[in-house]
Design an enzyme around this catalytic site. Structure first.
Site, short mmCIF file in Angstrom:
data_model
loop_
_atom_site.label_atom_id
_atom_site.label_comp_id
_atom_site.label_asym_id
_atom_site.label_seq_id
_atom_site.Cartn_x
_atom_site.Cartn_y
_atom_site.Cartn_z
N HIS A 20 -7.88 3.70 6.11
CA HIS A 20 -7.06 2.79 5.14
C HIS A 20 -6.47 1.93 6.23
CE1 HIS A 20 -4.47 3.25 1.23
NE2 HIS A 20 -4.35 1.80 1.76
N ASP A 28 -11.31 1.63 -7.11
CA ASP A 28 -10.90 1.83 -6.08
C ASP A 28 -9.47 2.67 -5.70
OD1 ASP A 28 -10.76 0.46 -2.92
OD2 ASP A 28 -8.77 0.58 -3.60
P1 NAD Z 1 -3.31 -7.48 -7.51
O1 NAD Z 1 -3.19 -8.65 -6.54
O2 NAD Z 1 -4.49 -6.83 -7.91
O3 NAD Z 1 -1.95 -7.64 -8.58
C1 NAD Z 1 -1.80 -6.64 -9.58
C2 NAD Z 1 -0.71 -7.37 -10.20
O4 NAD Z 1 -0.78 -8.76 -10.75
C3 NAD Z 1 -0.43 -6.29 -11.55
O5 NAD Z 1 0.55 -5.27 -11.34
C4 NAD Z 1 0.16 -7.43 -12.49
O6 NAD Z 1 1.67 -7.39 -12.20
C5 NAD Z 1 -0.49 -8.57 -12.18
N1 NAD Z 1 -1.71 -8.96 -13.03
C6 NAD Z 1 -3.06 -8.17 -13.18
N2 NAD Z 1 -3.68 -8.85 -13.96
C7 NAD Z 1 -3.08 -10.01 -14.29
C8 NAD Z 1 -3.39 -10.99 -15.21
N3 NAD Z 1 -4.75 -11.12 -15.74
N4 NAD Z 1 -2.42 -11.98 -15.61
C9 NAD Z 1 -1.30 -11.96 -15.08
N5 NAD Z 1 -0.95 -11.13 -13.92
C10 NAD Z 1 -1.62 -9.98 -13.83
O7 NAD Z 1 -2.56 -6.30 -6.65
P2 NAD Z 1 -2.74 -4.93 -5.89
O8 NAD Z 1 -2.49 -3.88 -6.98
O9 NAD Z 1 -1.68 -5.08 -4.83
O10 NAD Z 1 -4.15 -5.00 -5.50
C11 NAD Z 1 -5.22 -4.62 -6.15
C12 NAD Z 1 -5.91 -3.35 -5.56
O11 NAD Z 1 -6.10 -3.50 -4.05
C13 NAD Z 1 -4.87 -2.14 -5.49
O12 NAD Z 1 -4.81 -1.56 -6.76
C14 NAD Z 1 -5.55 -1.39 -4.46
O13 NAD Z 1 -6.82 -0.58 -5.11
C15 NAD Z 1 -6.27 -2.16 -3.40
N6 NAD Z 1 -5.08 -2.43 -2.38
C16 NAD Z 1 -5.56 -1.85 -1.23
C17 NAD Z 1 -4.39 -1.99 -0.15
C18 NAD Z 1 -5.01 -1.41 1.29
O14 NAD Z 1 -4.33 -1.35 2.11
N7 NAD Z 1 -6.24 -1.22 1.50
C19 NAD Z 1 -3.37 -2.54 -0.24
C20 NAD Z 1 -2.87 -2.84 -1.59
C21 NAD Z 1 -3.83 -2.81 -2.47
#
Ligand code: NAD
Length: 277
Positions: A109, A46
């Site tokens: 988005h 994504d």
């Molecule tokens: P997420 O909830 O996936 O959290 C990611 C964070 O959690 C990492 O940076 C790390 O700090 C921690 N983490 C990840 N794996 C872990 C583990 N196994 N143990 C402990 N900590 C861990 O948050 P995100 O990145 O905001 O969201 C995921 C994806 O969603 C994004 O990369 C993006 O592709 C999508 N997204 C979309 C929108 C939208 O507006 N459509 C907005 C935000 C994110």
């Protein structure tokens, strides 16, 4: 080789229920992160135009050596490009950066109600879909009012609405709306950006199953029927977040998760978010 189950979209196509998100991954790190994820078994990636890493993501896809038809690639139209013609141009640019002939899913988005252009924008997505350059189309961050209007004025029901969704922010009403209309719920920030992983209830459920907090939260998403797209650039966590298929939460665990909802939004409110307008 991938063990990730799929969800069937309203157009009959399959989408992996667990994918890899690359928000905040710099372009030059995205290649390695995406290649590592695919080599670990992820088949869904994504990204979004605004993430600035479509080039790196595309290189990671190519470097993985996995055949294109086995992968599910999502990208998103940024707010500043909303409008019919500008969407067509932005989509061309995204495909070019990704180095792909098609994407599996193209999303608007944000609804950006202040610009009032999401209906025309979606009509451009319908054209892209009809041309076969996006196998499925959908939206992100849309509220029921936006979805109602979209479905009233366009032909293709969105396959997916990608929304903020994690145990502290469960969005029950919006999910019920999706279920009534055959729209798959895709959870962004499925781990609450790591913030909710220290909650005692989550820690206790993790301990009970001999798993990590992230793994039981992802398991909750899967058993609740969402698509989830966790992000990490740490190779061990990339693997950990995919290793969620060898156990099951029971009814007590699911009830405990249900009780964690405290309406804690960590991202922007789609009703007012106007970046790029
Ligand atoms: P997420 O909830 O996936 O959290 C990611 C964070 O959690 C990492 O940076 C790390 O700090 C921690 N983490 C990840 N794996 C872990 C583990 N196994 N143990 C402990 N900590 C861990 O948050 P995100 O990145 O905001 O969201 C995921 C994806 O969603 C994004 O990369 C993006 O592709 C999508 N997204 C979309 C929108 C939208 O507006 N459509 C907005 C935000 C994110």
């Amino acid at each position: 080789m991938s063990q990730v189950p799929s969800i069937t979209l309203n157009n009959g196509l399959e989408m992996p229920q667990l994918g890899f998100g690359v928000w905040q991954v710099p372009d030059d790190e995205a290649t390695t992160a995406v290649a590592t994820a695919i080599e670990s078994g992820y088949r869904s990636i994504d990204t979004a135009a605004i993430y600035g890493n479509e080039v790196g993501t595309g290189k990671g896809v190519a470097a993985s050596g996995v055949p294109r038809e086995e992968l599910f690639i999502t990208t998103k139209l940024w707010n500043a490009d909303q409008g019919f013609d500008s969407t067509l141009r932005a989509f061309d640019a995204s495909l070019d950066k990704l180095g792909l002939e098609y994407v599996d899913l193209y999303l608007i988005h944000w609804p950006l109600p202040v610009k009032d252009a999401y209906v025309d924008t979606y009509k451009a997505l319908e054209k892209i879909h009809a041309d076969g350059r996006a196998k499925s189309i959908g939206v992100s961050n849309f509220l029921p009012s936006h979805l109602e209007r979209l479905m009233g004025e366009t032909s293709v029901v969105p396959a997916v609405n990608q929304i903020e969704l994690h145990p502290q922010f469960q969005q029950a009403e919006l999910r019920a709306f999706h279920a009534r209309h055959g729209i798959v719920t895709e959870a962004w920030s499925p781990l609450g950006q790591g913030k909710g992983l220290g909650v005692p209830t989550v820690a206790a459920i993790a301990h009970k199953h001999g798993r990590t907090p992230a793994q039981v939260v992802l398991r909750w998403h899967l058993q609740t029927g969402h698509v989830a797209i966790p992000k990490s650039v740490t190779p061990s966590r990339i693997v950990e977040n995919l290793d969620v298929f060898g156990f099951e939460l029971d009814a007590d665990d699911l009830a405990a998760f249900a009780a964690l909802d405290d309406n804690l939004r960590i991202g922007a409110d789609p009703a007012v978010f106007d970046a790029g307008a």
